[in-house]
Design a protein around this motif. Structure first.
Motif, PDB file in Angstrom:
ATOM      1  N   LYS A 202       2.002  -7.499  -0.043  1.00  0.00           N
ATOM      2  CA  LYS A 202       1.819  -6.131  -0.496  1.00  0.00           C
ATOM      3  C   LYS A 202       3.325  -5.438  -0.911  1.00  0.00           C
ATOM      4  CE  LYS A 202      -0.143  -4.537   3.417  1.00  0.00           C
ATOM      5  NZ  LYS A 202      -0.265  -5.868   4.278  1.00  0.00           N
TER       6      LYS A 202
ATOM      7  N   ILE B 121      -0.399   1.399  -0.775  1.00  0.00           N
ATOM      8  CA  ILE B 121      -0.381   0.360   0.143  1.00  0.00           C
ATOM      9  C   ILE B 121      -0.842   0.833   1.524  1.00  0.00           C
ATOM     10  CG2 ILE B 121       0.956  -1.365   1.380  1.00  0.00           C
ATOM     11  CD1 ILE B 121       2.053  -2.119  -1.129  1.00  0.00           C
TER      12      ILE B 121
ATOM     13  N   VAL C   9      -4.231  -0.574  -1.759  1.00  0.00           N
ATOM     14  CA  VAL C   9      -4.084  -2.245  -1.453  1.00  0.00           C
ATOM     15  C   VAL C   9      -3.903  -2.551  -0.225  1.00  0.00           C
ATOM     16  CG1 VAL C   9      -2.702  -4.125  -1.897  1.00  0.00           C
ATOM     17  CG2 VAL C   9      -2.600  -2.294  -3.643  1.00  0.00           C
TER      18      VAL C   9
ATOM     19  N   ASP D  47       4.126   2.821  -0.252  1.00  0.00           N
ATOM     20  CA  ASP D  47       4.198   1.770   0.874  1.00  0.00           C
ATOM     21  C   ASP D  47       4.024   2.212   2.266  1.00  0.00           C
ATOM     22  OD1 ASP D  47       4.202  -0.777   1.910  1.00  0.00           O
ATOM     23  OD2 ASP D  47       6.434  -1.403   1.022  1.00  0.00           O
TER      24      ASP D  47
ATOM     25  N   MET E 116      -6.122  -8.198  -0.323  1.00  0.00           N
ATOM     26  CA  MET E 116      -5.115  -9.547  -0.478  1.00  0.00           C
ATOM     27  C   MET E 116      -5.219 -10.301   0.585  1.00  0.00           C
ATOM     28  SD  MET E 116      -1.889  -7.611  -2.275  1.00  0.00           S
ATOM     29  CE  MET E 116      -1.195  -9.411  -2.602  1.00  0.00           C
TER      30      MET E 116
END
Ligand SMILES: Nc1ncnc2c1ncn2[C@@H]1O[C@H](COP(=O)(O)OP(=O)(O)O)[C@@H](O)[C@H]1O
Ligand SMILES: [Mg+2]
Lengths: 267, 311
Positions: free
Chosen positions: A47, A192, A39, A160, A209
């Protein structure tokens, strides 16, 4: 086994001053078991919020998250986390950090020892088991974070920006490790990242995104992660195909950033 | 690539020259003694060009400390031996030495010198221990539950700025002047320090550590035991250090007011008999013990909590 289902997820933060921030709007994604989805998106596009909801740390304003057919209600050992940094337990040695999950679950000591030994080897940490984690470099610490997460054998791993704090060289090395671990364990992973290159190299699927409100802008199916083990990472990243997608995604994100700056300038 | 090739192909003589230059530098450098005395820069500091404002470039100045101590004793010796001050205001070195010998062999007012010192230390240790036993759970409760926080916040915030000495009259009214009174006072003095330290320790936990633990399958109790508690230990230890220091000061003051034993009472009684030398010895002992407590706590800290400040 049905994988991860994110349906019409929306998240609105109410601020103390009465304001509201729509961090996510109508996000829907499906991840098959064993898939790695990366992502990407400009800072502030939601996110981390998305990941926190999937991890069960935040309840969404609307929509739902399902893993293997049941609804996510809170944090659980079935969903492992790898944070950017600072989430290791600095009062424990490397092996005790890795052993944390199995120990909390009350697994027998012999089994824990075996798991830990195996994972230290897989993540290239042999010989570091009894070192305190604060004595390790950033890259080594992230290896511990990966091993600690894998020790629990979760169905889904959420990362993350796990490599965000590392220098470029260490980062490339660690990308190789993540790729290898993913292939060997067959885990479902959401990764992410801030790095377009990393997102393209590791993601079978890439979700870009867009901010304000945070939403899915575009999704790509990518071939690079599959080739990542046979071909050298350098040659993949230097290939025409890779560069073409990279430039496309980069300019997409650039445009978003410009738009944010423009709006900020006007407002 | 070319750099590497060059350095690999570098002729032997270059290395030799380099070594020579290094040893030259070494011999021209400050001697180990001068560095230890803190009057010369060590080799690293010598290479710094910015020194003013860089605290690590300030040397210990140990030589000057030694000179200062010598000067103070000389001044003491001169002032008393030349009759600048009367012995009743400040005793001579000889008198103090003699008195110390007597105190060690005969004790002071029915108790040996060690008993006086030990009872003071014992009171502090007991007070701090009790304060910690109650204060740490209380601080944890306040950091973890809004009920506990709501109930105890007014009490803790109100008691925090009150100096323990201001409680002495009330304590004497309630408990008289026996041992309970002193321990209660020290308990109160350390209680609020420990409560606040433990509460700060709980709130200092990085949320990602708590999240990580839950995601690894830990229960609430396990998060408390295996994350929040160890994470709070550095703050708790800092609290213990502070409490020790405050209680040491408080016990001496409390003994000045009412006690028949302890270093504080020793100097108070000695004053009544105009035994200035005993008073001076008492003050020196108080200073030395306070300093030793601090050193001991720092040592314990580096043993028990080696990860402090390394998160
Ligand atoms: N706890 C919170 N309270 C209020 N606003 C928040 C909170 N967490 C995140 N936000 C806001 O939500 C938006 C998305 O944040 P985040 O998910 O952290 O973005 P990203 O990880 O993509 O940088 C941002 O505008 C951020 O300011
Ligand atoms: Mg983020």
């Amino acid at each position: 086994m049905d994988g991860l289902r994110i349906e019409n997820l929306s998240m609105v933060f109410s601020l103390p001053n009465g304001g509201r921030i729509q961090a996510l709007k109508d996000v829907s994604l499906h991840l098959a078991p064993g898939e790695l989805m990366s992502v990407l998106g400009p800072s502030g596009c939601g996110k981390t919020t998305l990941l926190n909801i999937v991890a069960g740390f935040l309840a969404p304003t609307a929509g739902r998250v399902q893993l293997n057919g049941h609804e996510v209600k809170g944090p659980d050992a079935e969903r492992g986390m790898v944070f950017q940094q600072g989430a290791l337990f600095e009062w424990l040695s490397v092996e005790r950090n890795v052993a944390f999950g199995p120990k909390m679950a009350g697994k027998p000591a012999a089994e824990i020892r075996q798991t830990v030994e195996h994972l230290l080897e897989v993540t290239g940490l042999q010989g570091f088991g009894d070192k305190p984690v604060y004595q390790l470099s950033g890259g080594m610490q992230q290896r511990v974070a990966l091993a600690r997460c894998l020790a629990n054998d979760p169905d889904l791993i959420l990362m993350d920006e796990p490599l965000g704090a590392l220098d470029a060289l260490t980062r490339e090395k660690m990308q190789g490790l993540v790729l290898r671990l993913w292939k060997e364990t067959g885990k479902t992973i959401v990764l992410i990242t801030h790095s377009v290159e990393e997102a393209l190299f590791l993601g079978e699927r890439l979700v870009v995104m867009a901010p304000r409100p945070g939403r899915v802008h575009k999704t790509y199916e990518l071939p690079f992660a599959d080739r990542g083990l046979e071909e050298s990472p350098r040659s993949i990243k230097a290939s025409q195909e890779f560069i073409a997608v990279r430039e496309e995604v980069l300019s997409m994100i650039w445009e978003m950033e410009e738009e944010i700056m423009g709006r900020a300038g006007a407002g | 690539m070319t750099d590497q090739a060059q350095s690999e192909g570098r002729p032997e003589t270059d290395d030799g020259e380099m070594a020579a230059r290094l040893s030259e530098q070494g011999s021209a450098g400050p001697s180990g003694l001068a560095v230890w005395l803190g009057i010369a820069d060590n080799t690293f500091t010598r290479q710094k060009t910015v020194k003013f404002g860089d605290a690590s470039a300030v040397n210990s100045g140990r030589l000057y400390s030694i000179l200062t101590v010598i000067a103070l004793f000389t001044l003491w010796w001169l002032a008393t031996n030349l009759g600048w001050v009367k012995p009743i205001f400040w005793p001579s070195l000889g008198m103090v030495g003699e008195r110390l010998g007597k105190l060690i062999s005969d004790g002071f007012r029915n108790f040996t010198l060690w008993e006086h010192v030990w009872i003071s230390v014992y009171r502090v240790l007991t007070g701090v221990l009790l304060g910690a036993l109650v204060g740490i759970p209380l601080g944890f409760a306040m950091g973890l539950s809004s009920l506990a926080r709501g109930v105890f916040d007014p009490i803790v915030e109100f008691m925090r700025p009150i100096p323990p000495l201001a409680l002495i009259p009330l304590i004497i009214l309630w408990f008289g002047i026996d041992e309970t009174a002193k321990i209660s006072l020290l308990f109160l003095a350390s209680l609020f320090i420990m409560t606040i330290a433990a509460r700060a320790g709980v709130s200092s936990v990085r949320i990602s550590k708590v999240h990580a633990a839950y995601s690894l399958g830990a229960s609430k109790l396990q998060v408390l035991r295996h994350v929040i508690l160890p994470n709070a230990l550095p703050e708790i230890f800092t609290g213990l250090r502070t409490a020790m220091g405050v209680c040491w000061g408080t016990v001496v003051a409390a003994e000045l007011v009412a006690a028949d034993r302890g270093v504080g009472s020793m100097i108070m009684i000695a004053k009544n008999f105009l035994q200035t030398d005993t008073v001076v010895i008492g003050i020196i002992i108080i200073g030395l013990i306070g300093y030793s407590i601090e050193l001991l706590m720092r040592l314990l800290e580096s043993w028990l909590i080696p990860w402090k400040g390394k998160a």
